[in-house]
Design a protein around this motif. Structure first.
Motif, PDB file in Angstrom:
ATOM      1  N   HIS A  74       0.863  -1.171   0.000  1.00 31.10           N
ATOM      2  CA  HIS A  74       0.000   0.000   0.000  1.00 31.10           C
ATOM      3  C   HIS A  74       0.902   1.224   0.000  1.00 31.10           C
ATOM      4  O   HIS A  74       1.610   1.504   0.960  1.00 31.10           O
ATOM      5  CB  HIS A  74      -0.909   0.022   1.238  1.00 31.10           C
ATOM      6  CG  HIS A  74      -1.952   1.105   1.186  1.00 31.10           C
ATOM      7  ND1 HIS A  74      -1.711   2.411   1.557  1.00 31.10           N
ATOM      8  CD2 HIS A  74      -3.252   1.063   0.757  1.00 31.10           C
ATOM      9  CE1 HIS A  74      -2.791   3.125   1.391  1.00 31.10           C
ATOM     10  NE2 HIS A  74      -3.763   2.327   0.899  1.00 31.10           N
ATOM     11  N   GLY A  75       0.894   1.890  -1.077  1.00 37.48           N
ATOM     12  CA  GLY A  75       1.763   3.044  -1.225  1.00 37.48           C
ATOM     13  C   GLY A  75       3.205   2.613  -1.476  1.00 37.48           C
ATOM     14  O   GLY A  75       3.530   1.438  -1.665  1.00 37.48           O
ATOM     15  N   GLU A  76       4.097   3.568  -1.481  1.00 39.25           N
ATOM     16  CA  GLU A  76       5.523   3.289  -1.719  1.00 39.25           C
ATOM     17  C   GLU A  76       6.117   2.648  -0.458  1.00 39.25           C
ATOM     18  O   GLU A  76       6.080   3.234   0.628  1.00 39.25           O
ATOM     19  CB  GLU A  76       6.265   4.571  -2.054  1.00 39.25           C
ATOM     20  CG  GLU A  76       7.744   4.374  -2.326  1.00 39.25           C
ATOM     21  CD  GLU A  76       8.014   3.635  -3.625  1.00 39.25           C
ATOM     22  OE1 GLU A  76       9.185   3.279  -3.884  1.00 39.25           O
ATOM     23  OE2 GLU A  76       7.063   3.392  -4.405  1.00 39.25           O
ATOM     24  N   PRO A  77       6.671   1.451  -0.583  1.00 44.85           N
ATOM     25  CA  PRO A  77       7.194   0.784   0.612  1.00 44.85           C
ATOM     26  C   PRO A  77       8.563   1.342   1.015  1.00 44.85           C
ATOM     27  O   PRO A  77       9.300   1.895   0.198  1.00 44.85           O
ATOM     28  CB  PRO A  77       7.295  -0.666   0.178  1.00 44.85           C
ATOM     29  CG  PRO A  77       7.582  -0.584  -1.290  1.00 44.85           C
ATOM     30  CD  PRO A  77       6.803   0.613  -1.781  1.00 44.85           C
ATOM     31  N   ALA A  78       8.853   1.159   2.289  1.00 45.82           N
ATOM     32  CA  ALA A  78      10.211   1.411   2.783  1.00 45.82           C
ATOM     33  C   ALA A  78      10.858   0.044   3.005  1.00 45.82           C
ATOM     34  O   ALA A  78      10.286  -0.817   3.691  1.00 45.82           O
ATOM     35  CB  ALA A  78      10.167   2.205   4.081  1.00 45.82           C
ATOM     36  N   VAL A  79      12.033  -0.147   2.398  1.00 50.53           N
ATOM     37  CA  VAL A  79      12.690  -1.463   2.428  1.00 50.53           C
ATOM     38  C   VAL A  79      14.040  -1.337   3.124  1.00 50.53           C
ATOM     39  O   VAL A  79      14.828  -0.434   2.790  1.00 50.53           O
ATOM     40  CB  VAL A  79      12.859  -2.027   1.008  1.00 50.53           C
ATOM     41  CG1 VAL A  79      13.538  -3.383   1.047  1.00 50.53           C
ATOM     42  CG2 VAL A  79      11.503  -2.113   0.307  1.00 50.53           C
ATOM     43  N   HIS A  80      14.280  -2.199   4.102  1.00 46.45           N
ATOM     44  CA  HIS A  80      15.563  -2.253   4.812  1.00 46.45           C
ATOM     45  C   HIS A  80      16.050  -3.697   4.858  1.00 46.45           C
ATOM     46  O   HIS A  80      15.241  -4.627   4.985  1.00 46.45           O
ATOM     47  CB  HIS A  80      15.428  -1.715   6.239  1.00 46.45           C
ATOM     48  CG  HIS A  80      15.171  -0.248   6.307  1.00 46.45           C
ATOM     49  ND1 HIS A  80      13.905   0.305   6.128  1.00 46.45           N
ATOM     50  CD2 HIS A  80      16.024   0.807   6.515  1.00 46.45           C
ATOM     51  CE1 HIS A  80      13.974   1.606   6.226  1.00 46.45           C
ATOM     52  NE2 HIS A  80      15.251   1.955   6.461  1.00 46.45           N
ATOM     53  N   VAL A  81      17.370  -3.834   4.758  1.00 46.40           N
ATOM     54  CA  VAL A  81      17.994  -5.154   4.886  1.00 46.40           C
ATOM     55  C   VAL A  81      18.611  -5.228   6.271  1.00 46.40           C
ATOM     56  O   VAL A  81      19.399  -4.350   6.669  1.00 46.40           O
ATOM     57  CB  VAL A  81      19.054  -5.399   3.800  1.00 46.40           C
ATOM     58  CG1 VAL A  81      19.610  -6.811   3.932  1.00 46.40           C
ATOM     59  CG2 VAL A  81      18.444  -5.191   2.416  1.00 46.40           C
TER      60      VAL A  81
END
Length: 598
Positions: A74-81
Motif C-alpha cells: 500500500h503506497g511506496e514501501p520502505a525497504v531495509h535489509v
C-alpha cells in the motif's frame, strides 16, 4: 405477493463482502493473515521476494548487493535489509526492484556457514513484512595441523626431500603454501583431503641442526592461518661399521679403506663390495689409480691390490719406509729412512710383467719423517733430515736427487704451489722453496713461523687464494696469508688428526680425535657446521664430486652431505693432493668448464 427482505439483508451483513468491500479491519479478519481495510477494500500486507544471492561463501569483510522485488504494497514501501545488529536502507532501482549494499561486518565475528538475514518491507500505513534469507559467510581461518608422524625420526639427511603431511579443515577450498630456508612451494592436496609438502632440506642454514617449515593455509575468501614444523637434520649420509680399526681412506669409483690387516672395498653408497687381506699391517697412507690401490706394509713392502681384493704384486722390502706411496703415473714412489741397507732412497716400484723391478731407486739422503710429492713439472720433491731433495724419474732412470743442506728437519708431505714447494719443519715453521733446474743450487727458502717452537704442525695444504693452512698438536688450525702473516687461528675442542682439507665453496674441513668433523670458513676460521661421527677421525677427509665428504673413523667409513661438491680448485687442497691420494700436483681437480674432477 410482496415479501419482506429484512432477514436477508441481516444475513448479508454478517458475511464478508464477496467483492472485498469493508468498513473496518475487522471486516477483513476472515481473509489472509494480516489483511486490513483501506479505501473500503480488504488488502494484504506487503509482499515480495529476495533475489537469489551468488552461490558462494563471502568474507565478513565483503559487501553484498541484496535485491528485493516488492509485488504488493500500500503506497511506496520502505525497504531495509537487516543483518545482525545492522540495517541498511534499500533504494528502488531502474527495474523497480529495491537494492541495498549490505556490509557483512554486521554478521557475528567468527561466522562460518549460513548466516540469517531479513528484508523488512513496510508500506505507507505501517504494515510490515519480514522476508527471510541467508548468506554463506566464512569468517573462521582454516584449522591447520602437521601430522607428527610425517616428521622424520631419526633426523633426515640434509639435502633429502621430506614429505610432510598437513591436515587442513575449512568449509571452503584451501591453498597451502610452505616456506623453509628461503625456499617456497605449494603443497599438493591428496585424495583424502590432506596435503603433502615436499620439503627440500638442502635449503636449511649450513649450521642449523633442524629446518623450520612455516605453513600458511588460505581459504577461498582470504582467511589465513599458520602452522609450523621443525625437521631434525643430520649430515650423516651413512655409517658403515667394520670389525677392525680403519687408518685412512682413498676414493675413486669405490672407497678403499685401509684397515688393520686388510683393505675394505666399499661402493660409494657405503655398501660393502669385498675385503682383501694385506698379509701384514698396512700403513695409513695409500694411493689409487682408480682401478687398484697401492699401499705399504709394516714389513716395508709396497703392494698393489685389485678391486676384487686380491694382491697382485708386492715389492721390497724397502727398509725402513717413511710412509705409504704416492703415484707418478702408474708407478708408486716411496722414500726410506737412514737405518738399513735400503735406506735414504727414493724408490719407484715398477711392475715388469708381474715381477718387481727393484733397481729403480735413487740413494740420496735420510728422508726421516717426510714423504715425497710430485710437482707440476713432474719432478719429485721431498723434505728430509736437514735437506730438500728434487729428483726426476722418467720411467726407468732417476736423475737429480742431490740433497741440499738445510738447518731444519722436515716432516710430512710437501705441498706444491705453482713453482714453489712448501714443507713443514720440526721447528713449527713452513719453508717455501722456489723450483730450480735439477742439480742447481737450491734457493734460500722463505721461512714462516707457523706456531710456537715445540709445537708439532701438520703438512701444509692450500686454499684457492693461496692461503696456507696447517693443524697443530695444541688444538688449532692456523691459516697463513701469502705474505706469511697469520690470517686466522681457529681453536678446536680436540686435536685435528690430519692436515686440513680445502673444499669447494671456501670451506676448510677438519676431523678431530674427539670424533667430530668440522667445516670452517676459509675467510675467518669460524665454524660453519659440525657433525659428530662417534669415534676419532682418521686420515685426511675426502670431499667427492657427488656432494659427499668421505672419512674414516676408528672402525667405520662415514659419509657426510656437504653444500659444495669436491675439493677446492687449488694447487694442493688436501694431504695427498686429491681424494685418490696420488700426491701428484699435475692431476686436475676441475675441468676446463669448471666441472668437479676426482
Amino acid at each position: 405477493m410482496v415479501r419482506s427482505t429484512a432477514p436477508l439483508l441481516a444475513l448479508c451483513a454478517c458475511l464478508p463482502d464477496p467483492l472485498g468491500r469493508c468498513q473496518t479491519n475487522t471486516d477483513c479478519e476472515r481473509g489472509p493473515a494480516g489483511s486490513f481495510c483501506a479505501e473500503n477494500v480488504c488488502q494484504g500486507p506487503p509482499r515480495g521476494s529476495i533475489e537469489a544471492l551468488p552461490a558462494r561463501f563471502f568474507a565478513r569483510s565483503e559487501t553484498v548487493h541484496v535485491r528485493t522485488i516488492v509485488d504488493r504494497s500500500h503506497g511506496e514501501p520502505a525497504v531495509h535489509v537487516l543483518l545482525g545488529s545492522g540495517a541498511v536502507a534499500a533504494a528502488r532501482e531502474p527495474d523497480g526492484a529495491f537494492g541495498a549494499d549490505l556490509p557483512l561486518r554486521f554478521a557475528p565475528a567468527g561466522s562460518e556457514g549460513p548466516v540469517p538475514f531479513a528484508v523488512e518491507v513496510k508500506d505507507d500505513l505501517g504494515h510490515l513484512t519480514l522476508l527471510p534469507g541467508s548468506i554463506q559467510i566464512d569468517d573462521a581461518p582454516p584449522r591447520v595441523s602437521v601430522d607428527l608422524a610425517s616428521i622424520p625420526s631419526p633426523a633426515a639427511v640434509r639435502g633429502s626431500s621430506v614429505p610432510l603431511r598437513v591436515v587442513v579443515q575449512d568449509l571452503t577450498p584451501v591453498t597451502l603454501v610452505w616456506t623453509a630456508g628461503g625456499a617456497q612451494g605449494a603443497a599438493m592436496q591428496q585424495p583424502d583431503g590432506s596435503f603433502i609438502a615436499a620439503i627440500d632440506t638442502s635449503k636449511a642454514p649450513a649450521g642449523a641442526p633442524s629446518l623450520d617449515v612455516a605453513f600458511t593455509a588460505t581459504d577461498a575468501v582470504g582467511n589465513a592461518s599458520a602452522a609450523h614444523a621443525s625437521i631434525p637434520l643430520t649430515r650423516l649420509k651413512f655409517v658403515t661399521r667394520h670389525d677392525q680399526p680403519i687408518a685412512s681412506i682413498v676414493v675413486s669409483d669405490v672407497i678403499w679403506a685401509i684397515a688393520q690387516s686388510e683393505i675394505w672395498i666399499l661402493h660409494r653408497d657405503g655398501t660393502s663390495l669385498t675385503k682383501g687381506s694385506t698379509d701384514a699391517t698396512p700403513v695409513a697412507e695409500a694411493a689409487t689409480d682408480g682401478h687398484h690401490v697401492f699401499f705399504a706394509r709394516s714389513d716395508d713392502k709396497v703392494c698393489r691390490m685389485g678391486s676384487d681384493g686380491s694382491i697382485q704384486l708386492c715389492c721390497g722390502p724397502f727398509t725402513p719406509l717413511t710412509g705409504g706411496p704416492i703415484l707418478l703415473g702408474s708407478n708408486p714412489i716411496v722414500s726410506t729412512r737412514h737405518t738399513a741397507t735400503t735406506s735414504s732412497r727414493l724408490v719407484a716400484v715398477l711392475d715388469s710383467n708381474g715381477i718387481c723391478n727393484q733397481m729403480s731407486w735413487l740413494t740420496t739422503v735420510d728422508f726421516a719423517a717426510a714423504m715425497p710429492a710430485v710437482g707440476v713439472d713432474g719432478i719429485v720433491y721431498s723434505g728430509a733430515s736437514q735437506a730438500i731433495v728434487a729428483a726426476k724419474f722418467d720411467g726407468s732412470v732417476w736423475t737429480g736427487g742431490h740433497p741440499t743442506s738445510e738447518t731444519p728437519s722436515y716432516r710430512g708431505q710437501a705441498a706444491i704451489q705453482g713453482n714453489s714447494v712448501l714443507v713443514s719443519t720440526t721447528s713449527a715453521t713452513i719453508d717455501t722453496f722456489a723450483s730450480v733446474p735439477l742439480n742447481s743450487d737450491a734457493p734460500t727458502p722463505t721461512t714462516v713461523q707457523a706456531a710456537v717452537a715445540g709445537t708439532v704442525i701438520s703438512s701444509p695444504t692450500l686454499a684457492e687464494d693461496g692461503t696456507v693452512t696447517i693443524a697443530t698438536n695444541d688444538k688449532r688450525i692456523v691459516a697463513l696469508k701469502t705474505d706469511g702473516n697469520i690470517r686466522w687461528n681457529a681453536t678446536l675442542l680436540d686435536n685435528a688428526t690430519a692436515s686440513p682439507t680445502h673444499g669447494a665453496g671456501g670451506l676448510v674441513y677438519v676431523g678431530t680425535a674427539g670424533g667430530e668433523i668440522i667445516a670452517l670458513s676459509g675467510d675467518d676460521g669460524s665454524a660453519i657446521w659440525s657433525q659428530k661421527v662417534g669415534a676419532p677421525v682418521r686420515g685426511p677427509l675426502a670431499p667427492g664430486c657427488d656432494g659427499l665428504l668421505y672419512a674414516a673413523t676408528d672402525a667405520s667409513v662415514v659419509a657426510l652431505v656437504i653444500d659444495a661438491a669436491g675439493l677446492a680448485d687449488s694447487d694442493w687442497p688436501r694431504a695427498g693432493h686429491d681424494i685418490r691420494g696420488s700426491g701428484d700436483a699435475r692431476r686436475p681437480l676441475r675441468s676446463a668448464s669448471g666441472a668437479c674432477l676426482e
